[in-house]
Design an enzyme around this catalytic site. Structure first.
Site, PDB file in Angstrom:
ATOM      1  N   MET A   1       0.375  -1.109   0.310  1.00 19.28           N
ATOM      2  CA  MET A   1       0.225  -0.217  -0.260  1.00 19.28           C
ATOM      3  C   MET A   1       1.176   1.364  -0.240  1.00 19.28           C
ATOM      4  O   MET A   1       0.275   2.101   0.434  1.00 19.28           O
ATOM      5  CB  MET A   1      -1.041  -0.390   1.202  1.00 19.28           C
ATOM      6  CG  MET A   1      -1.726  -0.817   0.636  1.00 19.28           C
ATOM      7  SD  MET A   1      -2.338  -1.052   2.463  1.00 19.28           S
ATOM      8  CE  MET A   1      -1.207  -2.014   3.263  1.00 19.28           C
ATOM      9  N   PRO A   2       2.051   0.931   0.196  1.00 20.19           N
ATOM     10  CA  PRO A   2       3.441   2.061  -0.023  1.00 20.19           C
ATOM     11  C   PRO A   2       2.874   3.503  -1.358  1.00 20.19           C
ATOM     12  O   PRO A   2       1.880   3.215  -2.004  1.00 20.19           O
ATOM     13  CB  PRO A   2       3.943   2.507  -0.241  1.00 20.19           C
ATOM     14  CG  PRO A   2       4.512   0.736   0.308  1.00 20.19           C
ATOM     15  CD  PRO A   2       3.169   0.124   0.231  1.00 20.19           C
ATOM     16  N   LEU A   3       2.898   4.809  -1.010  1.00 19.14           N
ATOM     17  CA  LEU A   3       3.268   5.454  -1.644  1.00 19.14           C
ATOM     18  C   LEU A   3       3.918   6.358  -1.826  1.00 19.14           C
ATOM     19  O   LEU A   3       3.967   7.197  -1.534  1.00 19.14           O
ATOM     20  CB  LEU A   3       1.753   7.026  -1.359  1.00 19.14           C
ATOM     21  CG  LEU A   3      -0.270   6.125  -1.228  1.00 19.14           C
ATOM     22  CD1 LEU A   3      -0.800   7.700  -0.695  1.00 19.14           C
ATOM     23  CD2 LEU A   3      -0.201   5.434  -2.465  1.00 19.14           C
TER      24      LEU A   3
END
Lengths: 67, 67, 67, 67, 67, 67
Positions: free
Chosen positions: F1-3
């Site tokens: 889920m990293p941005l």
């Protein structure tokens, strides 16, 4: 309507200093662009020195090394 | 694929309220733009009231003054 | 005082659709947290599909591949 | 002069891991675009899992459900 | 190392005005927090008035209505 | 889920180079933190050199001066 976001290292900056940043950034938009201060928003984000890097090295480490 | 970032004052907002924000913001993108909810990301950032200013005055101070 | 930032792919979204996003995001903050809509700010950023990636692949390329 | 902002879930990521992210992101800009590492800035933001949602569901809840 | 991000409406702001914003924001960090100007970064983002809303209404529409 | 959000100067960076940034940033999160690449999002923002300043001087001006 301008929005100003200021990111600084988390260094126990006092509420008074933060208030000066808010006041000064708001005034800057008034002075340079004639913006309405009542709708100018300033947000200050304080970033842990482990979470901030320059030159590929964290600020925590840079301070240890005297950079 | 939309990304929604919501900044609110840090006021002990409950996990339930945050879940409602996440659900509602995702649904908004579905309803208005037909986006796929499975790839819609919502991030909530809570900002200390000392670190947020409007009209050149911090939210902490505004609340003291009843603004 | 909430700020909502919505990032979507640049797909010729109409001003009407953007107005719906602004209205809906503002209403969400009113409904869930009781925020004052008059000081709620919404910003929409449109990102070129070459500049957005998921799974290590740009959205431009994903659409070509039917992902 | 590039700026890289990395948002990850707040999961007790160690300072060593963060240093690797800072080093790796800086090197990426050097390798791909020939940027000067000395003026490349990396900021890591850790987001509480209650404050992050995908598919309309918070990461806290997703993990409970094994999603 | 501070980073200042200024979002303003896209109104044909001149390069000279932008240079004043950059200079003024940098000086603010020097004056208030004693930061090193050489590592202070300022980024100005110009947002289309269709993409910016307050009170649930886009800036384009607000200006039409004389708000 | 990293941005991951990467801000670079607007310099006619090709789609191929952008694809390399997307791929590399995604791989970095996989390698360092074991993140799932399928939910890793990368956004590249290109900033006009008039709108970016360091040391109180815009990048446009810095390049003229050979800084």
């Amino acid at each position: 309507m301008p929005l100003v976001n200021i990111k600084i290292a988390k260094d126990n900056v006092s509420a008074e200093k933060k208030a000066e940043l808010i006041k000064g950034a708001t005034q800057l938009l008034v002075d340079v662009l004639g913006k309405n201060p009542q709708t100018t928003v300033v947000i200050i984000e304080e970033v842990d020195t482990d979470n901030w890097g320059i030159g590929g090295i964290s600020v925590t480490e840079r301070r240890k090394q005297g950079l």
